[in-house]
Scaffold this active site. Structure first.
Site, mmCIF file in Angstrom:
data_model
loop_
_atom_site.group_PDB
_atom_site.id
_atom_site.type_symbol
_atom_site.label_atom_id
_atom_site.label_comp_id
_atom_site.label_asym_id
_atom_site.label_seq_id
_atom_site.Cartn_x
_atom_site.Cartn_y
_atom_site.Cartn_z
ATOM 1 N N ASP A 71 0.837 -1.204 0.000
ATOM 2 C CA ASP A 71 0.000 0.000 0.000
ATOM 3 C C ASP A 71 0.873 1.255 0.000
ATOM 4 O O ASP A 71 2.075 1.202 0.273
ATOM 5 C CB ASP A 71 -0.949 0.015 1.211
ATOM 6 C CG ASP A 71 -0.223 -0.017 2.549
ATOM 7 O OD1 ASP A 71 0.800 -0.723 2.657
ATOM 8 O OD2 ASP A 71 -0.663 0.686 3.483
ATOM 9 N N ASP A 99 8.417 4.574 -1.317
ATOM 10 C CA ASP A 99 7.808 3.831 -0.202
ATOM 11 C C ASP A 99 6.612 3.048 -0.694
ATOM 12 O O ASP A 99 5.525 3.588 -0.790
ATOM 13 C CB ASP A 99 7.422 4.827 0.895
ATOM 14 C CG ASP A 99 7.056 4.162 2.198
ATOM 15 O OD1 ASP A 99 7.181 2.940 2.297
ATOM 16 O OD2 ASP A 99 6.637 4.882 3.121
ATOM 17 N N GLU A 129 -0.036 -0.986 5.650
ATOM 18 C CA GLU A 129 1.103 -0.595 6.485
ATOM 19 C C GLU A 129 1.055 0.887 6.806
ATOM 20 O O GLU A 129 1.554 1.330 7.832
ATOM 21 C CB GLU A 129 2.423 -0.931 5.777
ATOM 22 C CG GLU A 129 3.650 -0.833 6.675
ATOM 23 C CD GLU A 129 4.278 0.556 6.743
ATOM 24 O OE1 GLU A 129 5.088 0.794 7.654
ATOM 25 O OE2 GLU A 129 3.970 1.427 5.884
ATOM 26 N N GLU A 130 0.464 1.678 5.905
ATOM 27 C CA GLU A 130 0.533 3.135 6.029
ATOM 28 C C GLU A 130 -0.607 3.703 6.873
ATOM 29 O O GLU A 130 -0.876 4.895 6.819
ATOM 30 C CB GLU A 130 0.510 3.785 4.636
ATOM 31 C CG GLU A 130 1.684 3.405 3.740
ATOM 32 C CD GLU A 130 3.007 4.025 4.185
ATOM 33 O OE1 GLU A 130 3.047 4.663 5.258
ATOM 34 O OE2 GLU A 130 3.994 3.856 3.448
ATOM 35 N N GLU A 158 11.936 -1.841 2.883
ATOM 36 C CA GLU A 158 11.623 -0.412 3.048
ATOM 37 C C GLU A 158 12.790 0.425 2.541
ATOM 38 O O GLU A 158 13.935 -0.009 2.594
ATOM 39 C CB GLU A 158 11.409 -0.093 4.537
ATOM 40 C CG GLU A 158 10.127 -0.647 5.129
ATOM 41 C CD GLU A 158 8.916 0.243 4.869
ATOM 42 O OE1 GLU A 158 9.038 1.255 4.146
ATOM 43 O OE2 GLU A 158 7.846 -0.099 5.397
ATOM 44 N N HIS A 333 6.554 9.471 1.185
ATOM 45 C CA HIS A 333 5.305 10.220 1.424
ATOM 46 C C HIS A 333 5.353 11.634 0.827
ATOM 47 O O HIS A 333 4.356 12.348 0.885
ATOM 48 C CB HIS A 333 4.940 10.325 2.920
ATOM 49 C CG HIS A 333 4.851 8.981 3.602
ATOM 50 N ND1 HIS A 333 4.422 8.833 4.896
ATOM 51 C CD2 HIS A 333 5.125 7.734 3.155
ATOM 52 C CE1 HIS A 333 4.448 7.547 5.231
ATOM 53 N NE2 HIS A 333 4.887 6.867 4.178
HETATM 54 ZN ZN LIG Z 1 6.954 1.969 3.883
#
Ligand SMILES: [Zn+2]
Length: 356
Positions: A71, A99, A129-130, A158, A333
Site C-alpha cells: 500500500d 515507499d 502498512e501506512e 523499506e 510520502h
Molecule cells: Zn513503507
C-alpha cells in the site's frame, strides 16, 4: 493489469506503481501479485485478505523472510509515474517509487526467478502498512497465522537508500494534561488558567537533551517532542484544560515499560499522564550469523534506523530483521517521491547474489 515478472526490476517497479494501491485499495495489486506467483511451481502461495505469502519448501536448513507492504499513502497528482533525469541521475518519479514499490518489485522478480535458492524463502506482500497499526496486514498474520512468519532472518524492503539499516527506535505517544477553572476573562483572578500551567511542560520539552544510545554497535539517537497541543474554550473564557501530545522515540535497548516509566517520572509531577500508544523498538540483531553473512555478501555496513518500521514485529517474534531497499527514506510520502534507477538494480543484484 497483469504484471510481467520477467521484465527488469525497474520496469516492474513502474508497473507496480501504476496500479494505484492506497491503503484499503490494495486488492487489484494483491490480485495481480497472487496471479503471477501462483503460476510458479516452486512456490506455495497463500492469500489472507490482501496479503500474499509465497514460500519455497526445499527442506533447506534455514529460512529467510523477505517482506514488503504493497500500500501507499494517498496519491496527490503523482500517478502515473514517469521517468526523468536530473543532474545526470535517472529516476522513476511518482507515488510509491520510494515507499516502497521498488522493494516490492525486487522481491517479486526474485521470488519468480530463484527456483533453487541457498535458503528456503518466504516472500510476503502485505496490506495496510501506512495506516493505524491495528489494521496492519503483517500484524494480522502474526496474530492469526504466526507459523507463516517463521524464519531465521528477515529483510524488509523499506527504503534505506540501498544501505542496510538494522533495528529501529521504539515509539510512544502520550498526553500531558493540565487542569484549571473556567471564569470570565474580565475577572481572570476568579479562575485558574490551564494553558499557563502547561508552561513548565513546554519548558521541559524545549530544554530536554535526548540521548544517543549504542545498541549492538549502532548509535540510536532518541527524540522527545510535543507534536500537538490543544486547549481553550472561547476568546473570553479562562481555559480549564490544556493537553500536550508528546511523541518519544526511544532506543531499542529500552523496554517499552522502561520508556514509559522514564516519561512518567518526568511528566507526572507537571500534569496528568495519559498513555496513547506504545510500540517497542527492535534491536539490530546484527550479531546473528545470517545477518553477518548477509552484510558480507552485500558488502555494506549497517546503520541504525530511526523511524519505526515493521522490523520490530519480527523482533518481537525473535527473528532478527533489517531494512534493505531502494529509495531515499526522506522522500517517502513526499509529493515528489522519486527513486534513482541504479539503486533498484543494485538492491536486486545484492539480494540475488546472497540468495543464489
Ligand atoms: Zn513503507
Amino acid at each position: 493489469m497483469p504484471l510481467d515478472l520477467t521484465a527488469s526490476s525497474i520496469e516492474l517497479t513502474r508497473q507496480i506503481c501504476d496500479i494505484e494501491s492506497v491503503s484499503g485499495h490494495e486488492k487489484a495489486l494483491a490480485d495481480a501479485i497472487e496471479t503471477e506467483l501462483t503460476r510458479m511451481p516452486h512456490l506455495d502461495v497463500l492469500r489472507d485478505g490482501d496479503l500474499v505469502v509465497a514460500r519455497t519448501n526445499l527442506g533447506r536448513a534455514r529460512r529467510v523472510v523477505i517482506a514488503g507492504h504493497i500500500d501507499t499513502v494517498p496519491v496527490n497528482g503523482n500517478l502515473p509515474t514517469r521517468f526523468e533525469t536530473a543532474d545526470g541521475v535517472d529516476y522513476l518519479w511518482g507515488r510509491g517509487t520510494v515507499d516502497m514499490k521498488p522493494g516490492v518489485a525486487v522481491a517479486l522478480k526474485l521470488a519468480a526467478e530463484l527456483t533453487a535458492p541457498a535458503v528456503d524463502l518466504t516472500w510476503l506482500f502485505y496490506d495496510h502498512e501506512e495506516v493505524a497499526s491495528d489494521q496492519n496486514g503483517l500484524a494480522r498474520l502474526a496474530r492469526t497465522r504466526p507459523e507463516l512468519l517463521a524464519g531465521d532472518f528477515a529483510i524488509l524492503g523499506e527504503p534505506s537508500n540501498g544501505a542496510v539499516e538494522g533495528g529501529c527506535n521504539g515509539t510512544m505517544r502520550f498526553d500531558v494534561v493540565t487542569r484549571g477553572k473556567r471564569a470570565h476573562s474580565a475577572r481572570g483572578w476568579m479562575g485558574e488558567n490551564a494553558i499557563h500551567k502547561a508552561a513548565p511542560i513546554l519548558r521541559l520539552l524545549a530544554d530536554f537533551e535526548p540521548e544517543t544510545i549504542e545498541v549492538d554497535g549502532l548509535a540510536y539517537r532518541e527524540n522527545l517532542n510535543a507534536v500537538l497541543v490543544g486547549g481553550g474554550v472561547a476568546g473570553n473564557v479562562i481555559p480549564d484544560e490544556c493537553r500536550i501530545h508528546v511523541n518519544y522515540r526511544f532506543a531499542p535497548s529500552r523496554r517499552p515499560d522502561e520508556a514509559e516509566a522514564k516519561m512518567r517520572a518526568l511528566f507526572e509531577p507537571l500534569g496528568e499522564f495519559e498513555l496513547k500508544d506504545l510500540s517497542p523498538g527492535a534491536r539490530p540483531g546484527l550479531d546473528d550469523p545470517l545477518a553477518q553473512e548477509f552484510l558480507a555478501a552485500v558488502g555494506l555496513e549497517a546503520k541504525p534506523k530511526y523511524g519505526w518500521t515493521d522490523v520490530a514485529r519480527f523482533s518481537v517474534l525473535g527473528i532478527p530483521a533489517v531494512n534493505f531497499g531502494p529509495g531515499d527514506p526522506s522522500l517517502a510520502h513526499a509529493d515528489d517521491e522519486r527513486v534513482p534507477l541504479a539503486q533498484i538494480t543494485a538492491c536486486e543484484d545484492a539480494l540475488r547474489a546472497w540468495l543464489s
